[in-house]
Design a protein around this motif. Structure first.
Motif, short mmCIF file in Angstrom:
data_model
loop_
_atom_site.label_atom_id
_atom_site.label_comp_id
_atom_site.label_asym_id
_atom_site.label_seq_id
_atom_site.Cartn_x
_atom_site.Cartn_y
_atom_site.Cartn_z
N MET A 1 -18.72 -75.91 14.54
CA MET A 1 -18.74 -74.85 13.57
C MET A 1 -17.29 -74.62 13.12
N ILE A 2 -17.09 -74.47 11.82
CA ILE A 2 -15.75 -74.27 11.26
C ILE A 2 -15.75 -73.00 10.43
N LEU A 3 -14.76 -72.15 10.69
CA LEU A 3 -14.53 -70.97 9.88
C LEU A 3 -13.15 -71.14 9.25
N ARG A 4 -13.14 -71.27 7.94
CA ARG A 4 -11.88 -71.47 7.22
C ARG A 4 -11.66 -70.28 6.30
N PHE A 5 -10.43 -69.76 6.30
CA PHE A 5 -10.13 -68.61 5.46
C PHE A 5 -8.68 -68.62 5.04
N ILE A 14 -14.78 -60.76 11.03
CA ILE A 14 -16.12 -60.52 11.59
C ILE A 14 -17.20 -60.68 10.51
N THR A 15 -16.91 -60.24 9.30
CA THR A 15 -17.88 -60.36 8.22
C THR A 15 -18.09 -61.82 7.84
N GLN A 16 -17.02 -62.59 7.75
CA GLN A 16 -17.17 -64.00 7.40
C GLN A 16 -17.88 -64.76 8.53
N PHE A 17 -17.54 -64.47 9.77
CA PHE A 17 -18.20 -65.12 10.90
C PHE A 17 -19.69 -64.78 10.91
N ALA A 18 -20.02 -63.51 10.64
CA ALA A 18 -21.43 -63.09 10.59
C ALA A 18 -22.20 -63.86 9.52
N GLU A 19 -21.56 -64.10 8.37
CA GLU A 19 -22.21 -64.87 7.30
C GLU A 19 -22.45 -66.31 7.74
N ILE A 20 -21.48 -66.91 8.43
CA ILE A 20 -21.63 -68.30 8.87
C ILE A 20 -22.79 -68.45 9.85
N ILE A 21 -22.90 -67.50 10.78
CA ILE A 21 -23.96 -67.62 11.80
C ILE A 21 -25.23 -66.86 11.41
N ASN A 22 -25.21 -66.29 10.17
CA ASN A 22 -26.38 -65.62 9.62
C ASN A 22 -26.91 -64.52 10.55
N THR A 23 -26.00 -63.64 10.94
CA THR A 23 -26.33 -62.56 11.87
C THR A 23 -25.72 -61.26 11.35
N PRO A 24 -26.47 -60.16 11.40
CA PRO A 24 -25.93 -58.89 10.90
C PRO A 24 -24.92 -58.27 11.89
N ASN A 28 -20.10 -52.24 13.88
CA ASN A 28 -18.87 -53.02 14.12
C ASN A 28 -18.98 -54.00 15.28
N LEU A 29 -20.19 -54.39 15.62
CA LEU A 29 -20.44 -55.34 16.70
C LEU A 29 -21.28 -56.50 16.17
N LEU A 30 -20.78 -57.71 16.38
CA LEU A 30 -21.51 -58.92 16.02
C LEU A 30 -21.94 -59.59 17.32
N GLU A 31 -23.22 -59.59 17.59
CA GLU A 31 -23.73 -60.24 18.80
C GLU A 31 -24.10 -61.68 18.46
N ILE A 32 -23.63 -62.60 19.29
CA ILE A 32 -23.90 -64.03 19.08
C ILE A 32 -25.37 -64.30 19.38
N PRO A 33 -26.11 -64.92 18.45
CA PRO A 33 -27.51 -65.25 18.70
C PRO A 33 -27.64 -66.26 19.86
N LYS A 34 -28.70 -66.14 20.62
CA LYS A 34 -28.92 -67.00 21.79
C LYS A 34 -28.93 -68.49 21.44
N ASN A 35 -29.40 -68.84 20.23
CA ASN A 35 -29.44 -70.26 19.86
C ASN A 35 -28.03 -70.84 19.64
N LEU A 36 -27.02 -69.97 19.47
CA LEU A 36 -25.64 -70.42 19.28
C LEU A 36 -24.76 -70.23 20.51
N GLY A 37 -25.24 -69.40 21.43
CA GLY A 37 -24.46 -69.11 22.63
C GLY A 37 -24.74 -67.71 23.11
N GLU A 38 -23.69 -67.05 23.61
CA GLU A 38 -23.84 -65.66 24.05
C GLU A 38 -22.51 -64.95 23.92
N GLY A 39 -22.57 -63.62 23.78
CA GLY A 39 -21.37 -62.83 23.70
C GLY A 39 -21.30 -62.04 22.40
N PHE A 40 -20.07 -61.65 22.03
CA PHE A 40 -19.90 -60.78 20.88
C PHE A 40 -18.49 -60.85 20.31
#
Length: 166
Positions: A1-5, A14-24, A28-40
């Motif tokens: 996965m690449i995040l370029r800015f 956080i907003t750009q990362f949320a768009e890449i992983i398609n997660t709301p 002010n907390l972005l939780e990583i979906p289980k299919n991509l990993g875990e954490g925040f």
């Protein structure tokens, strides 16, 4: 996965990362979906000129962050606090990889936004670091040092250009 800015005073990781992983983002907390990993990733904003971003996750694939230099000079600083137990590859302005300090349990990087950088976080590696985004003028006010040394003077000078890594 690449995040370029492109680095700028109004860039919102956080907003750009949320768009890449398609997660709301919720409160002010972005939780990583289980299919991509875990954490925040958590964002804390004190003011327009002072904010924090906490990264605490393990991703199932390599994560590469590519920062292009700011188009317009500004006085926003990025202060990174890294845990040396993680394996990182850092590259600045295409000069070559910067070896990660192994002399202590942590490393700090202070930089202006006029450098390009690439950081690679390997898959399945616990990643924990914090980024402070603060303007040089706000930092100077918070530090309130009367007889600052040359390093502090450089860091708190508006629109300076530098990279410190220790």
């Amino acid at each position: 996965m690449i995040l370029r800015f492109t680095a700028s005073s109004d860039f919102d990781f956080i907003t750009q990362f949320a768009e890449i992983i398609n997660t709301p983002i919720r409160e002010n907390l972005l939780e990583i979906p289980k299919n991509l990993g875990e954490g925040f990733v958590r964002r804390i904003t004190f003011d327009n000129d002072f904010r924090l971003l906490m990264h605490h996750y393990t991703l199932k694939e390599d994560f590469i962050i590519q920062r292009d230099p700011a188009v317009e000079k500004n006085d926003l600083l990025s202060i990174f606090f890294y845990n040396n137990e993680q394996s990182l590859e850092m590259k600045y302005n295409e000069v070559g990889y910067v070896p990660f300090s192994q002399s202590s349990n942590s490393a700090v990087q202070v930089t202006t936004n006029d450098f390009s950088s690439t950081i690679r976080f390997p898959a399945n590696t616990p990643t924990q670091y914090m980024v402070v985004g603060i303007t040089a003028s706000k930092l100077k006010t918070l530090l309130s040092i009367e007889n600052a040394n040359s390093t502090i003077k450089t860091i708190t000078t508006e629109k300076a250009s530098f990279l410190f890594f220790e």
